[in-house]
Design a protein around this motif. Structure first.
Motif, PDB file in Angstrom:
ATOM      1  N   ASN A  42      10.141 -11.961  -4.515  1.00 50.81           N
ATOM      2  CA  ASN A  42       9.549 -11.060  -5.510  1.00 50.81           C
ATOM      3  C   ASN A  42       8.393 -10.265  -4.912  1.00 50.81           C
ATOM      4  OD1 ASN A  42       9.187  -9.872  -8.023  1.00 50.81           O
ATOM      5  ND2 ASN A  42       7.805 -11.457  -8.735  1.00 50.81           N
ATOM      6  N   PHE A  46       8.182  -6.293  -4.650  1.00 50.34           N
ATOM      7  CA  PHE A  46       7.063  -5.571  -5.258  1.00 50.34           C
ATOM      8  C   PHE A  46       6.348  -4.705  -4.230  1.00 50.34           C
ATOM      9  CE2 PHE A  46       2.548  -5.427  -6.570  1.00 50.34           C
ATOM     10  CZ  PHE A  46       2.703  -4.779  -7.785  1.00 50.34           C
ATOM     11  N   CYS A  48       7.679  -3.471  -1.342  1.00 48.23           N
ATOM     12  CA  CYS A  48       8.526  -2.397  -0.810  1.00 48.23           C
ATOM     13  C   CYS A  48       8.865  -1.334  -1.848  1.00 48.23           C
ATOM     14  CB  CYS A  48       9.816  -2.990  -0.243  1.00 48.23           C
ATOM     15  SG  CYS A  48       9.560  -4.057   1.204  1.00 48.23           S
ATOM     16  N   PHE A  49       9.053  -1.763  -3.092  1.00 49.35           N
ATOM     17  CA  PHE A  49       9.542  -0.833  -4.106  1.00 49.35           C
ATOM     18  C   PHE A  49       8.490  -0.396  -5.110  1.00 49.35           C
ATOM     19  CE2 PHE A  49      13.239  -3.384  -2.786  1.00 49.35           C
ATOM     20  CZ  PHE A  49      14.042  -2.359  -2.288  1.00 49.35           C
ATOM     21  N   THR A  50       7.273  -0.947  -5.030  1.00 50.31           N
ATOM     22  CA  THR A  50       6.217  -0.544  -5.962  1.00 50.31           C
ATOM     23  C   THR A  50       4.954  -0.111  -5.234  1.00 50.31           C
ATOM     24  OG1 THR A  50       7.077  -2.062  -7.645  1.00 50.31           O
ATOM     25  CG2 THR A  50       4.822  -1.253  -7.934  1.00 50.31           C
ATOM     26  N   LEU A  51       4.322  -1.016  -4.482  1.00 51.31           N
ATOM     27  CA  LEU A  51       3.043  -0.687  -3.865  1.00 51.31           C
ATOM     28  C   LEU A  51       3.169   0.404  -2.810  1.00 51.31           C
ATOM     29  CD1 LEU A  51       1.238  -4.148  -3.489  1.00 51.31           C
ATOM     30  CD2 LEU A  51       0.850  -2.357  -5.171  1.00 51.31           C
ATOM     31  N   PRO A  53       5.623   2.747  -2.369  1.00 50.52           N
ATOM     32  CA  PRO A  53       5.893   4.067  -2.962  1.00 50.52           C
ATOM     33  C   PRO A  53       4.699   4.664  -3.700  1.00 50.52           C
ATOM     34  CG  PRO A  53       7.741   2.593  -3.350  1.00 50.52           C
ATOM     35  CD  PRO A  53       6.646   1.760  -2.773  1.00 50.52           C
ATOM     36  N   ILE A  54       3.904   3.813  -4.379  1.00 58.29           N
ATOM     37  CA  ILE A  54       2.719   4.332  -5.065  1.00 58.29           C
ATOM     38  C   ILE A  54       1.727   4.915  -4.056  1.00 58.29           C
ATOM     39  CG2 ILE A  54       0.664   3.636  -6.355  1.00 58.29           C
ATOM     40  CD1 ILE A  54       2.414   1.747  -7.948  1.00 58.29           C
ATOM     41  N   SER A  57       3.119   8.162  -2.625  1.00 56.54           N
ATOM     42  CA  SER A  57       3.010   9.303  -3.544  1.00 56.54           C
ATOM     43  C   SER A  57       1.586   9.841  -3.593  1.00 56.54           C
ATOM     44  CB  SER A  57       3.467   8.897  -4.945  1.00 56.54           C
ATOM     45  OG  SER A  57       2.564   7.961  -5.520  1.00 56.54           O
TER      46      SER A  57
END
Length: 317
Positions: A42, A46, A48-51, A53-54, A57
């Motif tokens: 998990n 989290f 790789c796909f959330t922190l 990319p945030i 961006s």
């Protein structure tokens, strides 16, 4: 004369000779490693796909990147253009607040009214709860497609009802800049009120029955008990539902995308839909990232205001 022998303490086996604190310290590292092992999938997802990319961006918002070309650092140029020279941005912000105001108010009123009804002495309440909650678990795209057919001006079901009972087919719901946003709001309320309804039902059923019995003994009717007992003790649930509904409504996308495509003109274009247009239709990824972070700051600011104001009206005891 009797000789008394001293009582010997029971011998402890080597496995139990250590005090409990020492045994806990010995198991600590192993427990932590096991916990990290279970949490690792998990945490990796989290990260790789959330922190990441945030963070990417945020960095990208300071660049001009046409997706297929080379990224050029422009500093705050995207934000300056967004807030000062973009002819559509402030209209989009107004559309978003229009949707939030209409959707949040209607959602809370409908869900609270149905929760009060379904916690009274009504038959088949379990069936009604299932029916009212069903649109929440249905795919939003499917809901929007069905409502787009209902809103058809000439042969849609809503136009048929209007013609049958009033003699007029009614407004062009999705083709009029005046009625398009109300149409999106009505469809969204139908699709989302069931979630808050379940929250309110749980909150009402958690209120002690003794309070209602005491109110009945004092001669309080249903309205008096609702105003003086139910609503004050339901304020934590109301606060939670309000915060979550505002956050979700600020991120509305699927409803205007399917129903109106952001039109007529830009009358139903919301912030997330505008982000989609800039990022995936115009390929201005840096500009789209600036819109995303502006929306993030807006949501955070509104949420902070809500949490600071809860002390004035939310009662936890």
């Amino acid at each position: 004369m009797t000789i008394t022998r001293p009582i010997e303490a029971p011998r402890q086996s080597p496995a139990t000779s250590k005090p409990p604190a020492a045994r806990q310290r010995g198991r600590g590292p192993r427990d932590r490693r096991a916990a990290l092992g279970f949490l690792a999938p998990n945490l990796v997802g989290f990260l790789c796909f959330t922190l990441i990319p945030i963070g990417a961006s945020l960095v990208l918002s300071f660049f001009e990147w046409p997706l297929l070309g080379e990224a050029v650092f422009t500093g705050l140029a995207n934000f300056i253009e967004l807030f000062t020279s973009d002819p559509v941005f402030w209209q989009v912000v107004g559309n978003t607040f229009y949707f939030v105001a209409g959707y949040v108010v209607l959602n809370l009123i409908v869900s609270l009214a149905l929760a009060l009804w379904l916690t009274s002495r009504v038959r088949w309440k379990g069936f009604y709860r299932f029916v009212f909650f069903l649109p929440v678990v249905s795919p939003m795209v499917a809901n929007a497609v069905v409502w787009r057919l209902l809103y058809t001006p000439d042969d849609g079901l809503i136009a048929w009802f209007s013609t049958t009972f009033t003699g007029s087919p009614g407004p062009n719901w999705l083709g009029s800049s005046e009625w398009a946003m109300p149409a999106v709001i009505l469809m969204s309320v139908w699709a989302g009120f069931g979630y808050n309804m379940i929250i309110f039902i749980a909150g009402i059923e958690g209120i002690p029955r003794s309070l209602y019995e005491a109110g009945e003994l004092d001669g309080a009717g249903w309205w008096r008990r609702t105003l003086n007992i139910t609503l004050p003790l339901l304020t934590p649930s109301l606060f939670f539902a309000t915060v979550m509904t505002v956050i979700s409504s600020l991120q509305v996308f699927a409803q205007p995308f399917i129903l109106t495509g952001g039109g007529p003109g830009s009358s139903t274009t919301t912030l997330v839909f505008y982000l989609y247009q800039k990022g995936f239709q115009a390929y201005e990824m840096g500009y789209a990232s600036a819109i995303a972070w502006s929306l993030f700051v807006l949501i955070m600011f509104i949420t902070i205001i809500q949490f600071r104001s809860q002390k004035k009206w939310v009662h936890y005891s």
